[in-house]
Design an enzyme around this catalytic site. Structure first.
Site, PDB file in Angstrom:
ATOM      1  N   HIS A   7      13.118  -2.859   1.712  1.00  0.00           N
ATOM      2  CA  HIS A   7      12.511  -1.495   2.565  1.00  0.00           C
ATOM      3  C   HIS A   7      12.660  -0.738   2.314  1.00  0.00           C
ATOM      4  CE1 HIS A   7       9.077  -3.271   5.167  1.00  0.00           C
ATOM      5  NE2 HIS A   7       9.978  -4.163   5.927  1.00  0.00           N
ATOM      6  N   LEU A   8      12.533   0.728   1.573  1.00  0.00           N
ATOM      7  CA  LEU A   8      13.609   2.098   1.737  1.00  0.00           C
ATOM      8  C   LEU A   8      14.260   2.478   2.540  1.00  0.00           C
ATOM      9  CD1 LEU A   8      10.696   3.647  -1.393  1.00  0.00           C
ATOM     10  CD2 LEU A   8      12.710   2.190  -1.443  1.00  0.00           C
ATOM     11  N   SER A   9      13.147   2.780   3.658  1.00  0.00           N
ATOM     12  CA  SER A   9      13.593   3.254   5.393  1.00  0.00           C
ATOM     13  C   SER A   9      14.174   2.323   5.973  1.00  0.00           C
ATOM     14  CB  SER A   9      12.316   4.326   5.804  1.00  0.00           C
ATOM     15  OG  SER A   9      11.288   3.297   5.871  1.00  0.00           O
TER      16      SER A   9
ATOM     17  N   PRO B  39       1.032  -1.033   0.093  1.00  0.00           N
ATOM     18  CA  PRO B  39       0.113   0.281  -0.354  1.00  0.00           C
ATOM     19  C   PRO B  39       0.826   1.074  -0.339  1.00  0.00           C
ATOM     20  CG  PRO B  39       0.070  -1.003   2.268  1.00  0.00           C
ATOM     21  CD  PRO B  39       0.547  -2.604   1.189  1.00  0.00           C
ATOM     22  N   ASN B  40       0.196   2.174  -1.005  1.00  0.00           N
ATOM     23  CA  ASN B  40       0.618   3.389  -1.126  1.00  0.00           C
ATOM     24  C   ASN B  40       2.244   3.663  -1.507  1.00  0.00           C
ATOM     25  OD1 ASN B  40      -0.819   4.787   0.604  1.00  0.00           O
ATOM     26  ND2 ASN B  40      -0.198   3.448   1.784  1.00  0.00           N
TER      27      ASN B  40
ATOM     28  N   HIS C   5       4.057  -4.117   9.024  1.00  0.00           N
ATOM     29  CA  HIS C   5       3.882  -4.377  10.658  1.00  0.00           C
ATOM     30  C   HIS C   5       2.187  -4.852  11.383  1.00  0.00           C
ATOM     31  CE1 HIS C   5       6.857  -1.605   9.812  1.00  0.00           C
ATOM     32  NE2 HIS C   5       6.481  -1.050   8.756  1.00  0.00           N
TER      33      HIS C   5
ATOM     34  N   TYR D 221      11.057   8.408   1.753  1.00  0.00           N
ATOM     35  CA  TYR D 221      11.538   7.615   0.487  1.00  0.00           C
ATOM     36  C   TYR D 221      11.954   7.681  -0.653  1.00  0.00           C
ATOM     37  CZ  TYR D 221       7.835   5.783   4.091  1.00  0.00           C
ATOM     38  OH  TYR D 221       7.062   5.059   4.454  1.00  0.00           O
TER      39      TYR D 221
ATOM     40  N   ARG E 138       5.547  11.099  -2.732  1.00  0.00           N
ATOM     41  CA  ARG E 138       5.287  10.960  -1.130  1.00  0.00           C
ATOM     42  C   ARG E 138       6.264  10.582   0.417  1.00  0.00           C
ATOM     43  NH1 ARG E 138       5.023   4.064   1.287  1.00  0.00           N
ATOM     44  NH2 ARG E 138       4.194   4.813   3.418  1.00  0.00           N
TER      45      ARG E 138
ATOM     46  N   ARG F 130       7.187   0.907  13.981  1.00  0.00           N
ATOM     47  CA  ARG F 130       7.584   0.404  12.394  1.00  0.00           C
ATOM     48  C   ARG F 130       8.343  -1.235  12.385  1.00  0.00           C
ATOM     49  NH1 ARG F 130       5.580   3.646   8.357  1.00  0.00           N
ATOM     50  NH2 ARG F 130       5.025   5.346   8.862  1.00  0.00           N
TER      51      ARG F 130
ATOM     52  N   ARG G  22      12.859   4.155  12.797  1.00  0.00           N
ATOM     53  CA  ARG G  22      11.522   4.571  13.170  1.00  0.00           C
ATOM     54  C   ARG G  22      10.817   5.014  14.241  1.00  0.00           C
ATOM     55  NH1 ARG G  22       9.088   4.418   6.589  1.00  0.00           N
ATOM     56  NH2 ARG G  22       8.609   6.721   8.234  1.00  0.00           N
TER      57      ARG G  22
ATOM     58  N   ASP H 159       1.433 -15.365   7.212  1.00  0.00           N
ATOM     59  CA  ASP H 159       0.873 -16.888   7.337  1.00  0.00           C
ATOM     60  C   ASP H 159       1.056 -17.110   5.534  1.00  0.00           C
ATOM     61  OD1 ASP H 159      -0.183 -17.086   9.728  1.00  0.00           O
ATOM     62  OD2 ASP H 159      -1.856 -16.591   8.920  1.00  0.00           O
TER      63      ASP H 159
ATOM     64  N   ALA I 264       2.533  -0.942   4.925  1.00  0.00           N
ATOM     65  CA  ALA I 264       2.419  -1.156   6.198  1.00  0.00           C
ATOM     66  C   ALA I 264       1.864  -2.143   6.988  1.00  0.00           C
ATOM     67  CB  ALA I 264       1.679   0.372   6.148  1.00  0.00           C
TER      68      ALA I 264
ATOM     69  N   GLU J 224      12.092  -9.958   2.135  1.00  0.00           N
ATOM     70  CA  GLU J 224      11.374  -8.864   2.151  1.00  0.00           C
ATOM     71  C   GLU J 224      12.242  -7.390   2.283  1.00  0.00           C
ATOM     72  OE1 GLU J 224      11.753  -8.272   6.860  1.00  0.00           O
ATOM     73  OE2 GLU J 224       9.972  -6.945   7.068  1.00  0.00           O
TER      74      GLU J 224
ATOM     75  N   ASN K 207       7.306  -5.576  -0.641  1.00  0.00           N
ATOM     76  CA  ASN K 207       7.579  -4.727   0.157  1.00  0.00           C
ATOM     77  C   ASN K 207       6.276  -4.747  -0.158  1.00  0.00           C
ATOM     78  OD1 ASN K 207       7.713  -2.193   1.427  1.00  0.00           O
ATOM     79  ND2 ASN K 207       8.760  -0.975   0.379  1.00  0.00           N
TER      80      ASN K 207
HETATM   81  C1  DQA Z   1       7.943   0.804   3.601  1.00  0.00           C
HETATM   82  C2  DQA Z   1       8.199   1.028   5.375  1.00  0.00           C
HETATM   83  C3  DQA Z   1       6.539   0.611   5.768  1.00  0.00           C
HETATM   84  O1  DQA Z   1       6.539   1.242   7.238  1.00  0.00           O
HETATM   85  C4  DQA Z   1       5.703   1.714   5.786  1.00  0.00           C
HETATM   86  O2  DQA Z   1       4.190   1.341   5.705  1.00  0.00           O
HETATM   87  C5  DQA Z   1       5.948   1.628   3.931  1.00  0.00           C
HETATM   88  C6  DQA Z   1       7.459   2.129   3.364  1.00  0.00           C
HETATM   89  C7  DQA Z   1       9.164   1.068   3.157  1.00  0.00           C
HETATM   90  O3  DQA Z   1       9.909   0.926   2.016  1.00  0.00           O
HETATM   91  O4  DQA Z   1      10.669   2.099   3.843  1.00  0.00           O
HETATM   92  O5  DQA Z   1       4.889   1.980   3.288  1.00  0.00           O
HETATM   93  O6  DQA Z   1       8.335  -0.332   3.882  1.00  0.00           O
END
Ligand code: DQA
Length: 135
Positions: free
Chosen positions: A95-97, A9-10, A75, A22, A17, A106, A102, A82, A72, A93, A69
């Site tokens: 994550h950019l950040s 998502p997002n 978390h 990011y 964003r 997170r 954080r 599952d 959200a 897995e 990725n």
């Molecule tokens: C994220 C980190 C997550 O906490 C956040 O909800 C995202 C992006 C990252 O790529 O840093 O949407 O997965």
């Protein structure tokens, strides 16, 4: 080697964003860079804001590996965790950040324990590192 890259998502809003967190690359930029950087890999890309669509993608892929990725849902979603645990396809897995630097919520990943490995905090490079780890 077929690799499915799933973004949650997002992630469709990357570029505009919270660029201070990011960065300025769009998801299309990230995907195009992967295709250019790994010409021998057969990529499929999915982005969804829906938990169910992400789970369906994990369950039904015929890829050799998944780069995930979950955004959200990382978390919050026992259901995504599952699904990762249920399939034989290795999942990496990303994550950019740096999620561990954080907010408290997170810093916990529900999917990390069922993934082959996790890479975070290096911006768009995390996708390249994850693909390199699959080869
Ligand atoms: C994220 C980190 C997550 O906490 C956040 O909800 C995202 C992006 C990252 O790529 O840093 O949407 O997965």
């Amino acid at each position: 080697m077929r690799i499915l890259v799933i973004n949650g998502p997002n992630m469709n809003l990357l570029g505009s964003r919270q660029p201070e967190i990011y960065g300025s690359a769009t998801l299309a930029d990230i995907e195009a860079n992967l295709v250019a950087s790994f010409p021998d890999v057969d990529f499929a890309f999915i982005q969804s804001n829906s938990e169910g669509a992400i789970i369906d993608a994990i369950q039904t892929t015929d890829a050799d590996a998944i780069v995930l990725n979950a955004a959200a849902y990382t978390h919050t979603s026992l259901a995504v965790a599952d699904a990762v645990a249920a399939v034989d396809t290795p999942v990496i897995e990303v994550h950019l950040s740096n999620i561990y630097a954080r907010e408290e919520i997170r810093r916990r990943s529900l999917i990390a324990p069922v993934c082959r490995g996790s890479i975070c905090g290096f911006g768009p490079k995390v996708y390249e590192l994850a693909v390199a780890a699959c080869l």
